[in-house]
Design an enzyme around this catalytic site. Structure first.
Site, mmCIF file in Angstrom:
data_model
loop_
_atom_site.group_PDB
_atom_site.id
_atom_site.type_symbol
_atom_site.label_atom_id
_atom_site.label_comp_id
_atom_site.label_asym_id
_atom_site.label_seq_id
_atom_site.Cartn_x
_atom_site.Cartn_y
_atom_site.Cartn_z
ATOM 1 N N GLU A 17 -42.257 -87.833 41.234
ATOM 2 C CA GLU A 17 -42.987 -86.943 42.144
ATOM 3 C C GLU A 17 -43.757 -85.870 41.383
ATOM 4 O O GLU A 17 -43.256 -85.330 40.384
ATOM 5 C CB GLU A 17 -42.001 -86.284 43.119
ATOM 6 C CG GLU A 17 -41.296 -87.293 44.013
ATOM 7 C CD GLU A 17 -40.356 -86.646 45.027
ATOM 8 O OE1 GLU A 17 -40.358 -85.409 45.167
ATOM 9 O OE2 GLU A 17 -39.630 -87.406 45.694
ATOM 10 N N GLU A 51 -47.503 -89.188 50.534
ATOM 11 C CA GLU A 51 -46.511 -89.003 51.615
ATOM 12 C C GLU A 51 -46.846 -87.773 52.463
ATOM 13 O O GLU A 51 -47.154 -86.690 51.935
ATOM 14 C CB GLU A 51 -45.103 -88.850 51.014
ATOM 15 C CG GLU A 51 -44.051 -88.586 52.096
ATOM 16 C CD GLU A 51 -42.611 -88.830 51.658
ATOM 17 O OE1 GLU A 51 -42.381 -89.252 50.514
ATOM 18 O OE2 GLU A 51 -41.716 -88.589 52.497
HETATM 19 O O1 KIV Z 1 -37.240 -92.383 48.004
HETATM 20 C C1 KIV Z 1 -38.007 -93.084 48.660
HETATM 21 O O2 KIV Z 1 -37.593 -93.976 49.388
HETATM 22 C C2 KIV Z 1 -39.429 -92.812 48.542
HETATM 23 C C3 KIV Z 1 -40.369 -93.577 49.419
HETATM 24 C C4 KIV Z 1 -40.139 -93.401 50.828
HETATM 25 C C5 KIV Z 1 -41.780 -93.364 49.043
HETATM 26 O O3 KIV Z 1 -39.798 -92.025 47.752
#
Ligand code: KIV
Length: 283
Positions: free
Chosen positions: A118, A185
């Protein structure tokens, strides 16, 4: 017909050919096998496993060991999908050395083929260092769940143009750093559309509208295993939780009523005359 093995090259080609990319999370062998057999392009062992399978409130307590353990299980069920493993909170933010070592463990021990982390501009050097050693990196910007405390909760990001501009810069920074794709997201669909047009690498949306190059969803959300959690961006394809609960209730009743097991579910001695009961009889 079995699907060919999906690589990051195929994922990038899908964008240039205008083919939508479908991605889902998986955390264990049976789900990975089912999802893979259904023909998914990407399987992500997301740190969402903190909530979906470990019962935490958010993704922050998830450890690298958790992700490695679950990635190993998922790997055994995957034949064709590209397997991406999430880098959990604080496994890549402290130093480039840490990030390289931990990304390497997800590949070497977990069997992942790419990692996801991220952050945009702030993570540019780290993404670049990982990509440079040959580990494909999927970026993740917008509503990044590892920053919920900074955001004050799960709030859509980039609704105001000044914030939207920063997210566009994040996307460009990830592309420049060598990320092979970016998860967008919790951002407005107009912003996701603009980013998708501005970068050459595929964008994969979750709560980011229909203009992304692909979509990713948490498997538990789309099959009804997340209880009351039904945010606007999720489409539920089946009420799996209800189906499972009803099946368990039937089983409990069958056991209580003596309707399970019957002779059909039982083994018999070889000498027929020694059989204690006749088929169908209850004792
Ligand atoms: O942790 C996760 O499942 C994610 C996705 C929903 C993109 O980061």
């Amino acid at each position: 017909m079995e699907k060919n093995k999906v690589t990051i090259i195929d994922i990038q080609k899908m964008k240039s050919e205008g083919k939508k990319i479908a991605a889902l999370t998986a955390y264990d062998y049976p789900f990975a096998k089912l999802i893979d057999e259904a023909g998914i392009d990407i399987i992500l062992v997301g740190d969402s496993l903190g909530m979906t399978v470990l019962g935490y409130e958010n993704t922050l307590p998830v450890t690298l060991e958790d992700i490695i353990y679950h990635t190993k299980a998922v790997k055994r069920g995957v034949k064709s999908a590209l397997l991406v493993a999430d880098m959990p909170f604080m496994s890549y933010q402290v130093s480039i050395d840490d990030a390289l070592k931990n990304a390497g463990r997800l590949i070497k021990e977990g069997g992942a083929e790419a990692v996801k982390l991220e952050g945009g501009i702030a993570m540019q050097e780290i993404v670049n260092a990982i990509a440079e050693v040959g580990i494909p990196v999927m970026g993740h910007i917008g509503l990044t769940p590892q920053s919920i405390h900074k955001f004050g909760g799960y709030k859509v990001q980039g609704r105001k143009s000044i914030q939207a501009r920063d997210i566009i810069e994040d996307a460009k920074a990830l592309e420049d750093a060598g990320a092979f794709s970016i998860v967008l997201e919790g951002i407005p669909l107009e912003l996701a559309k603009e980013i998708t047009q501005k970068v050459k690498i595929p964008t994969i949306g979750i709560g980011a509208g229909q203009f992304c190059d692909g979509q990713v969803m948490v498997i538990h959300d789309i099959i009804g295993l997340s209880g009351e959690f039904k945010p606007k961006f999720v489409k539920r394809y089946v009420e799996g939780g209800e189906i499972i609960k009803n099946a368990v209730k039937e089983y409990i009743k069958d056991v209580a009523d003596g309707n399970f097991p019957t002779d059909d579910h039982s083994y018999f001695m070889e000498e027929r005359h020694l059989r204690p009961v006749q088929k169908g009889t209850k004792t």
